[in-house]
Write an enzyme that holds these catalytic residues in place. Structure first.
Site, short mmCIF file in Angstrom:
data_model
loop_
_atom_site.label_atom_id
_atom_site.label_comp_id
_atom_site.label_asym_id
_atom_site.label_seq_id
_atom_site.Cartn_x
_atom_site.Cartn_y
_atom_site.Cartn_z
N ILE A 16 0.84 -1.21 0.00
CA ILE A 16 0.00 0.00 0.00
C ILE A 16 0.88 1.25 0.00
N ALA A 87 4.80 -1.56 8.79
CA ALA A 87 4.29 -2.56 9.73
C ALA A 87 4.71 -3.94 9.28
N THR A 104 7.92 -3.73 15.67
CA THR A 104 7.66 -2.73 14.61
C THR A 104 6.30 -2.05 14.83
N THR A 134 -6.06 -1.05 10.42
CA THR A 134 -6.81 -2.12 9.77
C THR A 134 -8.16 -2.35 10.45
N ASP A 135 -9.09 -2.90 9.69
CA ASP A 135 -10.39 -3.26 10.28
C ASP A 135 -10.25 -4.45 11.23
N GLU A 136 -9.10 -5.16 11.16
CA GLU A 136 -8.94 -6.37 11.97
C GLU A 136 -8.89 -6.06 13.47
N TYR A 159 -1.20 -10.12 15.05
CA TYR A 159 -1.12 -8.95 14.14
C TYR A 159 -2.13 -7.88 14.53
N SER A 160 -3.40 -8.28 14.64
CA SER A 160 -4.43 -7.26 14.90
C SER A 160 -4.27 -6.67 16.30
N SER A 162 -1.41 -6.17 17.74
CA SER A 162 -0.31 -5.19 17.69
C SER A 162 -0.78 -3.89 17.03
N LYS A 163 -1.62 -4.00 16.02
CA LYS A 163 -2.16 -2.78 15.37
C LYS A 163 -3.10 -2.06 16.34
N ASN A 189 -7.01 -4.94 1.19
CA ASN A 189 -6.67 -4.31 -0.08
C ASN A 189 -6.21 -5.37 -1.09
N ASP A 289 -6.87 -25.21 9.02
CA ASP A 289 -7.31 -23.84 9.19
C ASP A 289 -6.24 -23.01 9.91
N HIS A 293 -8.75 -18.25 13.30
CA HIS A 293 -9.12 -17.59 12.04
C HIS A 293 -10.38 -16.72 12.16
P1 NAD Z 1 3.46 -4.60 3.56
O1 NAD Z 1 3.83 -5.72 4.45
O2 NAD Z 1 3.31 -4.83 2.10
O3 NAD Z 1 4.55 -3.41 3.72
C1 NAD Z 1 5.04 -3.01 4.95
C2 NAD Z 1 6.29 -2.16 4.71
O4 NAD Z 1 6.81 -1.76 5.99
C3 NAD Z 1 7.43 -2.91 4.00
O5 NAD Z 1 7.94 -2.13 2.94
C4 NAD Z 1 8.48 -3.12 5.08
O6 NAD Z 1 9.81 -3.13 4.59
C5 NAD Z 1 8.22 -1.91 5.98
N1 NAD Z 1 8.68 -2.14 7.36
C6 NAD Z 1 8.43 -3.24 8.14
N2 NAD Z 1 9.04 -3.11 9.33
C7 NAD Z 1 9.67 -1.90 9.32
C8 NAD Z 1 10.44 -1.19 10.28
N3 NAD Z 1 10.71 -1.72 11.47
N4 NAD Z 1 10.91 0.03 9.94
C9 NAD Z 1 10.67 0.57 8.72
N5 NAD Z 1 9.94 -0.06 7.78
C10 NAD Z 1 9.45 -1.28 8.06
O7 NAD Z 1 2.13 -3.99 4.18
P2 NAD Z 1 0.86 -3.37 3.46
O8 NAD Z 1 -0.08 -4.45 3.13
O9 NAD Z 1 1.29 -2.43 2.42
O10 NAD Z 1 0.23 -2.57 4.69
C11 NAD Z 1 0.65 -1.23 4.96
C12 NAD Z 1 -0.10 -0.72 6.18
O11 NAD Z 1 -1.50 -0.76 5.95
C13 NAD Z 1 0.14 -1.55 7.44
O12 NAD Z 1 0.24 -0.68 8.53
C14 NAD Z 1 -1.10 -2.43 7.54
O13 NAD Z 1 -1.38 -2.73 8.89
C15 NAD Z 1 -2.15 -1.51 6.96
N6 NAD Z 1 -3.29 -2.18 6.32
C16 NAD Z 1 -3.07 -3.14 5.36
C17 NAD Z 1 -4.17 -3.73 4.74
C18 NAD Z 1 -3.99 -4.75 3.64
O14 NAD Z 1 -4.98 -5.32 3.18
N7 NAD Z 1 -2.79 -5.02 3.17
C19 NAD Z 1 -5.48 -3.38 5.11
C20 NAD Z 1 -5.65 -2.40 6.09
C21 NAD Z 1 -4.55 -1.81 6.68
P1 TYD Z 2 -4.84 -12.75 3.92
O1 TYD Z 2 -4.63 -12.31 2.51
O2 TYD Z 2 -3.71 -13.33 4.68
O3 TYD Z 2 -5.47 -11.49 4.68
P2 TYD Z 2 -6.12 -11.40 6.19
O4 TYD Z 2 -5.91 -12.66 6.89
O5 TYD Z 2 -5.36 -10.28 6.79
O6 TYD Z 2 -7.55 -11.09 5.96
O7 TYD Z 2 -6.01 -13.82 3.94
C1 TYD Z 2 -7.29 -13.54 3.42
C2 TYD Z 2 -8.17 -14.72 3.72
O8 TYD Z 2 -7.71 -15.84 2.94
C3 TYD Z 2 -8.14 -15.17 5.15
O9 TYD Z 2 -9.45 -15.59 5.54
C4 TYD Z 2 -7.19 -16.35 5.16
C5 TYD Z 2 -7.38 -16.95 3.78
N1 TYD Z 2 -6.19 -17.60 3.18
C6 TYD Z 2 -6.26 -18.89 2.69
O10 TYD Z 2 -7.33 -19.54 2.72
N2 TYD Z 2 -5.14 -19.45 2.15
C7 TYD Z 2 -3.96 -18.80 2.10
O11 TYD Z 2 -2.95 -19.37 1.61
C8 TYD Z 2 -3.89 -17.46 2.58
C9 TYD Z 2 -2.61 -16.69 2.56
C10 TYD Z 2 -5.03 -16.89 3.13
#
Ligand code: NAD
Ligand code: TYD
Length: 352
Positions: A16, A87, A104, A134-136, A159-160, A162-163, A189, A289, A293
């Protein structure tokens, strides 16, 4: 060149974050954008090749858990705002190794907001700390209902949790020191540059390679999916027009059961790769599972829609097709990020 604002975006080499950096660098040439990223396994400068030559962009490799490093960086740049995305972000990894998530996501966030405080003192005019969450943090829903901004926090995974801790600390800093903060909590996303440990790109990669598609449990868990650039537009709007000390929920109003989504990806890819109908479905394997979950996430997006006029623009069907096309076209990127450490993680986690 004098800039109107200097902004720090953390985690800008991640999924993101790279879209946020690209959007801000290109849309706001009057802002200087500093991207701070540790470049963990999830961060990759290949995500930002097109942004690198821009004059108002600068990359800094660093770790938000390192206070001394942050002190130097903040002393040098005198940031006006921080958009904090850095993160550890993968639930499965938080279950097997939670330490980095605590360091982190919790410690790193406090370090950042404390660094803001140290340079802003008590003059907060034009200053903002934006926590991307995150919504988590709201926990897990049953078949009905939606998360709103007032849903109590009830995180269920490391994870959730820690957020959620980080969000609480950001709000506590705002209450205690009056530092202006804003938070947003977004659903899952998807789109280009997502690391293929997450559901959609993992399935695309495995289908392409004709290897098993691991669906956790019975595949009935539900996620709400949002096109990453719609999230970025929401972040831009909230950063510029949101009310400080408020929280905004962001979602795609696009709920899918995992198994239905995986089948849909299979269908589209069979068509694109000229494979026989239903070929890729045969690769689906129901596996053990995920521990604890979460069943379902879904977002009530009324607040951001009515107060800020945001709405998700990309339909899920179009976004999914664009995502699949991107992964099929960007084979170099996919090969680079799935070599080395990814293979070890994959073997260790899936054992298939
Ligand atoms: P990502 O894992 O793709 O990227 C995380 C980035 O943070 C990486 O580039 C990593 O190198 C950097 N990073 C990790 N530890 C670090 C540290 N100690 N110091 C500096 N940089 C560090 O994550 P993402 O999916 O792009 O998510 C970005 C943010 O959005 C996160 O805070 C996540 O909680 C939040 N978020 C993600 C989603 C999703 O669906 N991916 C949804 C809602 C919120
Ligand atoms: P994920 O992309 O890890 O996002 P989050 O757990 O943060 O929502 O997983 C999305 C959903 O897909 C979640 O319910 C777990 C499931 N999942 C699988 O069934 N198989 C997989 O290999 C992965 C990575 C996720």
């Amino acid at each position: 060149m004098t800039y109107k604002k200097t902004l720090l975006i953390t985690g800008g080499a991640g999924f993101i974050g790279s879209h946020v950096v690209r959007h801000f660098v290109k849309k706001y040439p009057e802002y200087k954008i500093v991207n701070l990223d540790k470049l963990t396994y999830a961060g990759n400068l290949l995500n930002l090749i097109d942004v690198e030559p821009e004059e108002n962009y600068m990359f800094e490799r660093g770790d938000i858990t390192d206070k001394d490093y942050l002190k130097g960086l903040f002393g040098e740049h005198q940031f006006d705002g921080v958009i904090h995305l850095a993160a550890e972000s993968h639930v499965d990894r938080s279950i097997s190794s939670p330490d980095d998530f605590v360091q982190t996501n919790i410690v790193g966030t406090v370090n950042l907001i404390a660094a803001c405080l140290s340079i802003w003192g008590s003059d907060f005019d034009g200053k903002l700390f934006y926590q991307v969450s995150t919504d988590e943090v709201y926990g897990s829903l049953g078949d009905d209902g939606y998360f709103t901004e007032s849903t109590p926090y009830d995180p269920k995974s490391p994870y959730s949790a820690s957020k959620a801790s980080a969000d609480h600390l950001v709000r506590a800093y705002s209450h205690t020191f009056k530092i202006p903060v804003i938070l947003s909590n977004c659903s899952n996303n998807y789109g280009p540059f997502q690391f293929p440990e997450k559901l959609i790109p993992l399935m695309i990669n495995n289908i392409k390679k004709e290897i098993p598609l691991p669906v956790y449990g019975d595949g009935s868990n539900v996620r709400d999916w949002l096109w990453v650039e719609d999230h970025v537009k929401a972040i831009d709007l909230i950063f510029h027009e949101g009310k400080t000390r408020e929280t905004y929920n962001i979602g795609g109003n696009s709920e899918w059961k995992n198994i239905d989504l995986v089948m849909e990806i299979c269908r589209i890819m069979d068509e694109k790769l000229n494979r026989p109908q239903n070929f890729s479905q045969g690769l689906i394997q129901f596996v053990e599972d995920r521990k604890g979950h979460d069943k379902r996430y879904a977002i009530n997006t009324q607040k951001i829609e009515t107060q800020l006029g945001w709405k998700a623009e990309m339909s899920f069907s179009k976004g999914l097709e664009k995502t699949i096309d991107w992964y099929l076209e960007n084979t170099d990127w996919l090969e680079k990020v799935t070599s080395g450490a990814y293979q070890e993680y994959y073997q260790e986690h899936y054992k298939i």
